[in-house]
Write a protein that holds these residues in place. Structure first.
Motif, short mmCIF file in Angstrom:
data_model
loop_
_atom_site.label_atom_id
_atom_site.label_comp_id
_atom_site.label_asym_id
_atom_site.label_seq_id
_atom_site.Cartn_x
_atom_site.Cartn_y
_atom_site.Cartn_z
N UNK A 94 0.85 -1.18 0.00
CA UNK A 94 0.00 0.00 0.00
C UNK A 94 0.89 1.23 0.00
N UNK A 95 0.73 2.06 -1.01
CA UNK A 95 1.49 3.30 -1.12
C UNK A 95 0.51 4.45 -0.97
N UNK A 96 0.71 5.26 0.05
CA UNK A 96 -0.21 6.36 0.33
C UNK A 96 0.33 7.64 -0.31
N UNK A 97 0.06 7.81 -1.60
CA UNK A 97 0.54 9.00 -2.29
C UNK A 97 -0.62 9.90 -2.74
N UNK A 98 -1.79 9.69 -2.21
CA UNK A 98 -2.99 10.49 -2.43
C UNK A 98 -3.38 10.54 -3.91
#
Length: 66
Positions: free
Chosen positions: A60-64
Motif C-alpha cells: 500500500x502506497x499512500x501518495x494520495x
C-alpha cells in the motif's frame, strides 16, 4: 488466498485463520500504530511463525493518487 495458492476450497478455514492472524499482527492507526497483540498483552508481536501461504502480496502506497 486459496486461488493464488492453488489450494482446494476445503482449506478455507485455514485461509480465514491465517488472514485473522495477519490482521492481528499488523499495526493499526487507531491504536497509535501498535498491533492489537501489543495493546492486549503489552508484548511485541512475534513474526517468526509467519510462513508463505502462497498468495500474491501488494504494498500500500499512500501518495494520495487514485
Amino acid at each position: 488466498m486459496l486461488f493464488n495458492a492453488g489450494l482446494n476450497k476445503r482449506f478455507w478455514t485455514e485461509a480465514a485463520s491465517t488472514a485473522c492472524y495477519v490482521i492481528s499482527c499488523s499495526p493499526s492507526i487507531s491504536l497509535d500504530k501498535k498491533t492489537p497483540i501489543e495493546v492486549w498483552s503489552d508484548s511485541l508481536s512475534d513474526y517468526s511463525q509467519l510462513r508463505v501461504f502462497g498468495c500474491a502480496t501488494y504494498a500500500h502506497v499512500d501518495n494520495i493518487k487514485l
